[in-house]
Design an enzyme around this catalytic site. Sequence first.
Site, PDB file in Angstrom:
ATOM      1  CE  LYS A 116      15.012   7.549  20.417  1.00  0.00           C
ATOM      2  NZ  LYS A 116      14.292   8.807  20.273  1.00  0.00           N
ATOM      3  CD  GLU A 200      17.661   0.321  20.434  1.00  0.00           C
ATOM      4  OE1 GLU A 200      18.114   0.902  19.444  1.00  0.00           O
ATOM      5  OE2 GLU A 200      17.883   0.690  21.602  1.00  0.00           O
ATOM      6  CG  HIS A 235      13.153   5.734  30.658  1.00  0.00           C
ATOM      7  ND1 HIS A 235      14.092   4.734  30.679  1.00  0.00           N
ATOM      8  CD2 HIS A 235      11.946   5.122  30.767  1.00  0.00           C
ATOM      9  CE1 HIS A 235      13.490   3.562  30.780  1.00  0.00           C
ATOM     10  NE2 HIS A 235      12.190   3.759  30.841  1.00  0.00           N
ATOM     11  NE  ARG A 296      17.252  18.180  22.141  1.00  0.00           N
ATOM     12  CZ  ARG A 296      17.647  17.621  23.272  1.00  0.00           C
ATOM     13  NH1 ARG A 296      18.599  18.209  23.982  1.00  0.00           N
ATOM     14  NH2 ARG A 296      17.127  16.488  23.709  1.00  0.00           N
TER      15      ARG A 296
END
Length: 666
Positions: A116, A200, A235, A296
Amino acid sequence: MFTKILIANRGEIACRVAATARRLGIKTVAVYSDADARAKHVAACDESVHIGGSAPRDSYLRWERIIEAAKATGAQAIHPGYGFLSENEAFANACAEAGLVFIGPPASAILAMGLKAESKQLMEKAGVPLVPGYHGSDQDPVMLKHEADRIGYPVLIKASAGGGGKGMRAVYKPEEFADALASCQREARNSFGSDAVLIEKYVQRPRHIEIQVFGDTQGNCVYLFERDCSVQRRHQKVLEEAPAPGMTPEMRQQMGLAAVAAAKAVNYVGAGTVEFIVEQPPEGGMRFYFMEMNTRLQVEHPVTEAITGLDLVEWQLRVAAGQPLPLTQEQLHFSGHAIEARICAENPDKQFLPATGSLQVYRKPTHVAFERGAVRFDDGVREGDAISPFYDSMVAKLIVHGATREEALAKLDAALAETRIVGLATNVQFLRHVVASRSFAQADLDTALIPREAEVLFDQDRVGRDTAVAAAVAQTLLAERALQGSDPFSRRDGFRSHGVTQRRFDFEYRGEAVQARLSYGRAGALTLAVGETEGPLLIEPVADGSRFDLQYAGRRELVQTWAVAETVHVFTARGATQIVEVDVLAHAGETAAEGGRLTAPMPGKVVSFAVKAGDAVKKGQALAVMEAMKMEHTIAAPADGTVAELLYAPGDQVTEGAELLKLAAA
C-alpha cells in the site's frame, strides 16, 4: 484461446470460473484439500487433483503443488480466482517460469500495487488524488505514533500488504494508538506475512466506491463503471451495488479516468479494481481519494456484469490469451441497477461471530441462469455440505437486477425471504433488516451505516412469539398426523366421544420460558393459548407438502418449518426465527449450569491472553483473543471475578466449546 485451464481456488468463485469456461468449450481442472474432497467445485470441473491438507497453508497456498497439478493435467493456464494466491507475485512469476499463463496481471503490477505504501507513492506521481497520511518504510512504533499525532485523529492504521479489512484499525484517541498498532501488526503478520503498516487520515462519513478496470496486452485500458461497497461490517463488505447511488456523470468520468491512470501507471493487464474512499462533507458534494488497487477479480463483480450484460471471466480469459479487449470505452454502457448480498455463516447478533456446521437445509430462491432482470445465486456448496473453520465464512452471493434501485431492493428482499438455511447461524435475516433500514432504502450510504442503524438491525425478530409458538405446535401436530395415519380415534385433532381435551406445550423462545395450552374441541376445532393471547388455531397444508397455511392471533401466514433435535426453525414472509421445544419431564431435577466457565465460541487458535492467573477482572474486560475464519475475536469477561487458571497457551488450537480459562466469582 486455451483448451484447458486449472482453477487454483475453491468454493463459489471456482464454480463461477468453471461455468464460463464450460460455455466457451474450455476444459477445467479443480484442485482440492482434504476438507474439500466432495466439494461442489470439484464436481463442477472436468478433472480434479488433491493438493494437501485442509488448512490453506497445506493446500491452496502451496503454489508448487498447484503448478505440478497444472502440468500433470496438461492445463495451459491457471485462474487464481480471488484470495489465496490471486495477488501473489511469486506465484505469477512461477507460472511464467513453468510455461503456464497466469490469468491475471503481470507480477510487476501485483508487486507495485500489493504494497500500500509504495502504491500510494506511485499514484501520487500519476496524479491520482490521495488521502493525507504516512506511507514510509520507517516502522518504529514511536515514529508511527508521531505521524498519527501529526495527521490528527481519528486515523486509520492499515497493513501495507493487506486487504479484505484484515490488519486495519481505526484509532480515535492518542492513548489508544499503541494497543491498536500491536493488534493490527499481529493480524497483518498472521494474514500476510508482513507487519508493515501505513497511517492515514480517517475520513468522516466515507463511502467506499470502486471502479472496475480492464487492460489488455495491446496497451488498451477501460473502466466498466463503479460499484458502491459502503455497507460493511468489520471493514468487510456486506452489500454491494452498481451504479453508485447519487453518482453524477461528471464524477463517474473523473473517477473512471483516475482509475485508468492508476492502472496504466503499472502497465496493468486483465481485471482489476481501483478502490476510492469518497468523502461527503457537510457542505455537500463528494471528494474521492485513492485507497488501493485489488489486482484480481472482485467478489462483487456480478453487479457489474448485471448492469453491463458482460461476462468478466470471459474477458479475463480472452485477455490472458492475448486477445484485445472486446469493447472500447465508447462502446461500454450500462442500464438498470444491481445489488449483491453476501450470505455468510455468522451470527450478527453476537458481533458477527463466524459459525460452523452442516447445511442440513439449504434451499435457494427461485432463480435462473443469469439474464438481465433475473435473480442470480452464486455458491460453492450443496445441501448437506459442511462449513468448516478453515476457510472464509461466505456461503453464497445473491445478486438481483432491476430497472431501478427500488425494483432491485424489492427483488432482493423477496429472494432473501425465500432463502432457507438450517444447521448453522447465517446473516440472511440481518441482510433483510439492512435492506429495509431507512439509511439503505434511501441510499444514505457510508461505511458507518450498520452501527448507525444498529437499533433496527440487531436482535430483531419479525416473526414474533405468538407466531413462533403456533408454528411449533403446528409442526408437532402435522408430524403426528403423518405418523398416525387416518384412524379418527388415534388422531389428536380428530373425532372425540367426549368434550374438550387440553394439552400443554413448553418452549424456550429468545431465552425466555413460554408455556402454551392447546384445547381440542368437537369436530377437530383447536384453540391455542399463549400467555395473554388465546384464539382459534387453523392449520392447512398447501399442495407442495413443505409448507402450511397458519391462522392464529389475527394473522394468516404461509409458514415453513424444520425441526432439528429440539429446535424448530420457522420461516415466514416476515422473517425467520427459532424456538426450542422443552420436555419438562426430561429436564426435571436438572440444576443450573456451572458458573465461571469461559469457552471457545468456535473452533480456532488462541492468539493471546490479556490476563494471568490471580488477576481481578471486571465484566466486559478483554481476557483472550482467538483467531478463526481469518478474523480475530476477543473473549470478554461475562462478570466480575478473579482468573483462577489459564487452560491453554497462545498458539494452541481449540475446539468449539473448549474451556479457555477458569474465572472465580467475585
